[in-house]
Design a protein around this motif. Structure first.
Motif, short mmCIF file in Angstrom:
data_model
loop_
_atom_site.label_atom_id
_atom_site.label_comp_id
_atom_site.label_asym_id
_atom_site.label_seq_id
_atom_site.Cartn_x
_atom_site.Cartn_y
_atom_site.Cartn_z
N CYS A 177 0.75 -1.30 -0.02
CA CYS A 177 0.05 0.23 0.02
C CYS A 177 0.94 1.19 0.10
N VAL B 87 0.85 4.08 -3.09
CA VAL B 87 0.63 5.51 -2.76
C VAL B 87 1.77 6.29 -3.42
N VAL C 172 -4.11 -3.85 -5.51
CA VAL C 172 -4.08 -3.14 -4.33
C VAL C 172 -3.67 -1.69 -4.48
N GLN C 173 -2.33 -1.57 -5.16
CA GLN C 173 -1.85 -0.43 -5.17
C GLN C 173 -2.76 0.82 -5.83
N ALA D 243 -5.94 0.33 -6.17
CA ALA D 243 -7.17 0.79 -5.33
C ALA D 243 -6.96 1.80 -4.10
N VAL D 244 -5.67 1.41 -3.34
CA VAL D 244 -5.46 2.33 -2.50
C VAL D 244 -5.19 3.77 -2.79
N SER D 245 -4.67 3.88 -4.14
CA SER D 245 -4.26 5.29 -4.58
C SER D 245 -5.49 5.94 -5.07
#
Length: 306
Positions: free
Chosen positions: A67, A71, A181-182, A184-186
């Motif tokens: 994560c 970001v 994941v990267q 999605a969190v960004s």
């Protein structure tokens, strides 16, 4: 190990298209809204691929590291790049700033990961810097570090630091799941910025087509090629590919953006090509003895360039 020519060429061309289309996109859609849409669509598509192919999801501390790297390489990089483009930084200049990534990456991997830099790599890095100077010419002296330039430098910081962080802490993550994941969190991180930016979409068709290209070609295909480059040559050698992107962007900007390439762009193309050849080659150094093997994290990494 040398990065295969098709992988190197494909990475350069796809990355170049991202700068050109980014310059076109910010004229019809606010930059942070564009980035949010790009990351959201990318997360959905990559997530579907990860689900169908049975990708192993990162968990625990590895998930946290993925994560953080995401970001940096996604939210910080693209928010800075697109924000700078909207502020008036030309596509070729943006590519020039981002081309400093090989220098930052080489310095950081040497100090943080213990990698050795051979003579060819040093020469390649020097030529990469010269290619940036050749293409940039007098513009930096005239414009200086305005808001757009600072945003672009922020994008460079996110890309370089995020790439090294990921190589150091995320080498065990599955590429497909980690990329999902990267992004999605960004997406929500940049989405918050989009809530406070000015401007509206003035061309929904053009904005949609550009967003699809950035997701399908740059994010998905570009990711695969760059990850292969990192796997074959490591983060430092893969990052040296970006030495040639500024000159290619400046030349391609002629038919796409109506900007004539300068003599500096042509000189930078030659210098950048030489930098890629030297920077991606294997140094002719003494073989390490068995008690000093190459760390696993230096042989493979999961860096997502977008």
């Amino acid at each position: 190990m040398r990065i295969p020519a098709p992988v190197a060429i494909g990475t350069v061309l796809i990355w170049t298209s991202g700068y050109l289309l980014g310059a076109l996109a910010v004229d019809v859609v606010p930059p942070y809204l564009l980035t949010t849409v790009r990351l959201t669509l990318g997360a959905l598509l990559m997530g579907a691929i990860a689900l169908v192919t049975g990708a192993r999801r990162p968990r625990g501390r590895l998930l946290l590291h993925v994560c953080v790297a995401g970001v940096l390489t996604q939210a910080v990089q693209f928010a800075g790049v697109y924000g700078g483009l909207q502020a008036g930084v030309p596509a070729a200049v943006t590519a020039l700033v981002m081309a400093l990534n090989p220098v930052l990456t080489a310095v950081m991997v040497t100090g943080l990961l213990g990698e050795r830099v051979g003579r060819k790599q040093v020469v390649g890095l020097v030529l990469g810097v010269l290619s940036v100077v050749a293409v940039l010419g007098e513009r930096v002296l005239e414009v200086g570090l305005d808001a757009g330039s600072l945003l672009t430098l922020l994008g460079l910081f996110g890309f370089a630091v995020g790439g090294i962080y990921q190589q150091r802490f995320c080498s065990g993550a599955d590429v497909r799941a980690a990329s999902t994941v990267q992004m999605a969190v960004s997406a929500p991180v940049v989405g918050v910025l989009a809530l406070f930016e000015d401007g509206t979409v003035t061309d929904w068709t053009g904005a949609g087509l550009i967003a699809l290209w950035l997701v399908l070609v740059n994010a998905l295909l570009g990711t695969s090629l760059y990850l292969e480059a990192v796997r074959r040559g490591g983060a430092r050698r893969a990052s040296s590919l970006f030495s040639v992107v500024p000159a290619v962007t400046a030349i391609a900007a002629w038919p796409v953006l109506g900007e004539l390439p300068s003599l500096g762009a042509l000189a930078g193309l030659g210098l950048g090509a030489a930098a890629c050849v030297l920077g991606t080659s294997t140094a002719a150094e003494k073989t390490r003895v068995a008690k000093d093997p190459v760390p696993r994290r230096d042989r493979a990494a999961t860096v997502h360039p977008g």
